[in-house]
Write a protein that holds these residues in place. Sequence first.
Motif, mmCIF file in Angstrom:
data_model
loop_
_atom_site.group_PDB
_atom_site.id
_atom_site.type_symbol
_atom_site.label_atom_id
_atom_site.label_comp_id
_atom_site.label_asym_id
_atom_site.label_seq_id
_atom_site.Cartn_x
_atom_site.Cartn_y
_atom_site.Cartn_z
ATOM 1 N N PHE A 52 0.816 -1.203 0.000
ATOM 2 C CA PHE A 52 0.000 0.000 0.000
ATOM 3 C C PHE A 52 0.855 1.260 0.000
ATOM 4 O O PHE A 52 0.508 2.260 -0.632
ATOM 5 N N ILE A 53 1.962 1.221 0.738
ATOM 6 C CA ILE A 53 2.886 2.371 0.748
ATOM 7 C C ILE A 53 3.434 2.555 -0.672
ATOM 8 O O ILE A 53 3.477 3.667 -1.206
ATOM 9 N N SER B 288 0.622 3.902 -2.867
ATOM 10 C CA SER B 288 0.301 5.307 -2.580
ATOM 11 C C SER B 288 1.350 6.243 -3.176
ATOM 12 O O SER B 288 1.025 7.292 -3.730
ATOM 13 N N GLU B 289 2.623 5.858 -3.048
ATOM 14 C CA GLU B 289 3.693 6.693 -3.628
ATOM 15 C C GLU B 289 3.581 6.688 -5.154
ATOM 16 O O GLU B 289 3.753 7.715 -5.793
ATOM 17 N N MET C 54 0.882 6.296 -6.930
ATOM 18 C CA MET C 54 -0.262 7.137 -7.317
ATOM 19 C C MET C 54 0.085 8.622 -7.189
ATOM 20 O O MET C 54 -0.258 9.437 -8.041
ATOM 21 N N SER C 55 0.797 8.972 -6.106
ATOM 22 C CA SER C 55 1.194 10.366 -5.911
ATOM 23 C C SER C 55 2.097 10.837 -7.035
ATOM 24 O O SER C 55 2.005 11.964 -7.509
ATOM 25 N N TRP D 123 -1.502 11.931 2.676
ATOM 26 C CA TRP D 123 -0.776 12.084 1.400
ATOM 27 C C TRP D 123 -1.530 13.162 0.610
ATOM 28 O O TRP D 123 -2.697 12.958 0.249
ATOM 29 N N HIS E 92 -1.343 14.308 -2.431
ATOM 30 C CA HIS E 92 -1.754 14.089 -3.823
ATOM 31 C C HIS E 92 -2.912 13.100 -3.936
ATOM 32 O O HIS E 92 -3.509 12.954 -4.999
ATOM 33 N N LEU E 93 -3.187 12.404 -2.843
ATOM 34 C CA LEU E 93 -4.253 11.404 -2.883
ATOM 35 C C LEU E 93 -5.546 11.983 -2.309
ATOM 36 O O LEU E 93 -5.539 12.974 -1.585
ATOM 37 N N PHE F 38 -5.318 3.633 2.770
ATOM 38 C CA PHE F 38 -3.905 3.473 3.115
ATOM 39 C C PHE F 38 -3.754 3.221 4.620
ATOM 40 O O PHE F 38 -3.075 2.272 5.038
ATOM 41 N N ALA G 203 -4.769 -0.188 5.624
ATOM 42 C CA ALA G 203 -3.761 -1.212 5.325
ATOM 43 C C ALA G 203 -2.615 -1.150 6.329
ATOM 44 O O ALA G 203 -2.105 -2.199 6.766
ATOM 45 N N ILE G 204 -2.214 0.070 6.696
ATOM 46 C CA ILE G 204 -1.117 0.253 7.650
ATOM 47 C C ILE G 204 -1.447 -0.433 8.979
ATOM 48 O O ILE G 204 -0.584 -1.013 9.626
#
Lengths: 263, 327
Positions: A6-7, A10-11, A13-14, B110, B112-113, B121, B124-125
């Motif tokens: 997921f990390i 997410s990166e 996607m960013s 985040w 940008h999200l 996210f 999931a973490i």
Amino acid sequence: MRKYLFIFKSELMSNLQYVFNIFVGFFGYFIMLFILFNLWKYMYSDPNELINGYNMSQMTWYVIITEILWMTLGGRKLCRKICNDVRGGNIAYNLNKPYNYIGYCLSGHLGSIAIKGLIYTVLGMIMGFIFLGNFPDLNIFSILAVLITGILATAISILLITFIGLFSFIIEDANPFYWLYGKVILILGTVFPIEYFPTFLQPFLTFSPIYVVSYGPAKLFVDFSFGTFASVLLAQIIYLFIGYLLCTLMYRKGVKNLNVNGG
Amino acid sequence: MAIIEVNNLSKTFKVKLKEKGLKGSLKSIFKPKYKVIKAVKNINFEVEKGEMIAFIGPNGAGKSTTIKMLTGILYPDKGDIKVLDIDPKKERKKLAYNIGTVFGQKEQLWTHLTPYDNFKFFGAIYDIPEVRVEKKINELKELFELDEFINTPVRNLSLGQRIRCEIVASLIHEPKVLFLDEPTIGLDPVVKENIRTLIKRMNKEYKTTIFLTSHDVGDIEKLCKRVIIINNGQVVLDDSMENLKYHYLNKKIVEAKMKEKVNLDDEEGITILKDKGYNLKIEVDTKKRSVADALKLLNPDNIVDINISNMPLEDIISTIYKNEADK
């Protein structure tokens, strides 16, 4: 494992926001390769001539691969980010999250450069084909081997740079160390294969990170053999373990003495 | 049973000293000097389950250092902490699964999200199964009224919307304790009020224990029933909000508009806060003088308009800070 995926995601996607910047950045890569291609053309009177075991086509492809690995890496950005996190105290806010910081850096940075890696690889291949008019002898195994070792090479580089960045726990600014690391990789690992260096230096280079972060995948691309693949892969696994261990030890020692004032 | 227990907690920092100028800079390289700052000195307190507690103090009082020790970010030098029976120093990761943190001055989303992707996210973490994350997102979306902007990238949200999302992100894993460090900083009064209502609603709905630090008296007054004041690293007051106000209710503020100018000076039980000729603002300590005495001094026939009020909580807190600093 799911959290690190997921990390990564997410990166990724960013960083899709910056696709245009990647294309602009590719211009620098193009110039660099153009210069080196002309240099090899000048050096090789006959393209089939072998110098230290490499013909002109192999030398050019070697540099295309090592440069893809190096320029995709974005090591300076990663090192600067970790240094700033440590010096500014931002690293503290990662401590109360249920993930491993080293795993976070590794999966996060891999995610942030994944698109860049893909674009550079595709454009690099096209460029190489335009310059040389051919690809090296490749099959499905060798392509897979290059892909696997390429990803592992990037992961090892990220761990080594994370380790350098974490030096900020001890000294004020670890960026100069990264500068030094970058120059060593550039001079000894990117432009020339290990075989080009004096015989006495070659064993040192073979056991150094250069063998696993740049030489290995590039060598497999230009001259694949299962023997080379096995030795590169083994060395990469050892380096991954060492890199992770070093980062973990440095991080644990650092956060114990962490001072975060203010608020 | 107490959900947070703090016993004899202390923390010191070593700060590098540097003399002025180039000479000082060079000297600090070869012979560095350090100063030891005692940020937290032997503090003790307990917080019960479901409580909303204000942990306040002036800048540099040690409140953020305490929060960071409670959440496992900093190691204490001395003393014991138990949050949900977990020692943050020894089991930081285990604690992380059970607490939530919102640092008003530190973004954890985040940018940008979208908030939705951010919540996924965080799910999931914290190793929460996908189905449960979806359910929780829908539930919190309703509670915090996020429908309008849940699919807008965080960078395009207003500060108020972002803070709401920050709080939701810290609630995805259903923490039992939520640490809020200045959650309303920089927000306008309407948005502040909105955030406070949502925090209250959340506390009521999920029985989440809330440990709040804020410089905003409105946050403290409207959210918390108990207040701990920390100054110079020590707990100087630990009392209910009611008691805090009650002890200071002996102080009344008299604001009067006069027909003619009055010349008044400070005297026992009466302090002139403002004197603009026809407009006066005085503080009456009713333990020493009655309000009637004060009015006599003003001469009731001379008064055009008058307002008698209790001392604002903001002033009460400032007085406590000041008194402690003067000690």
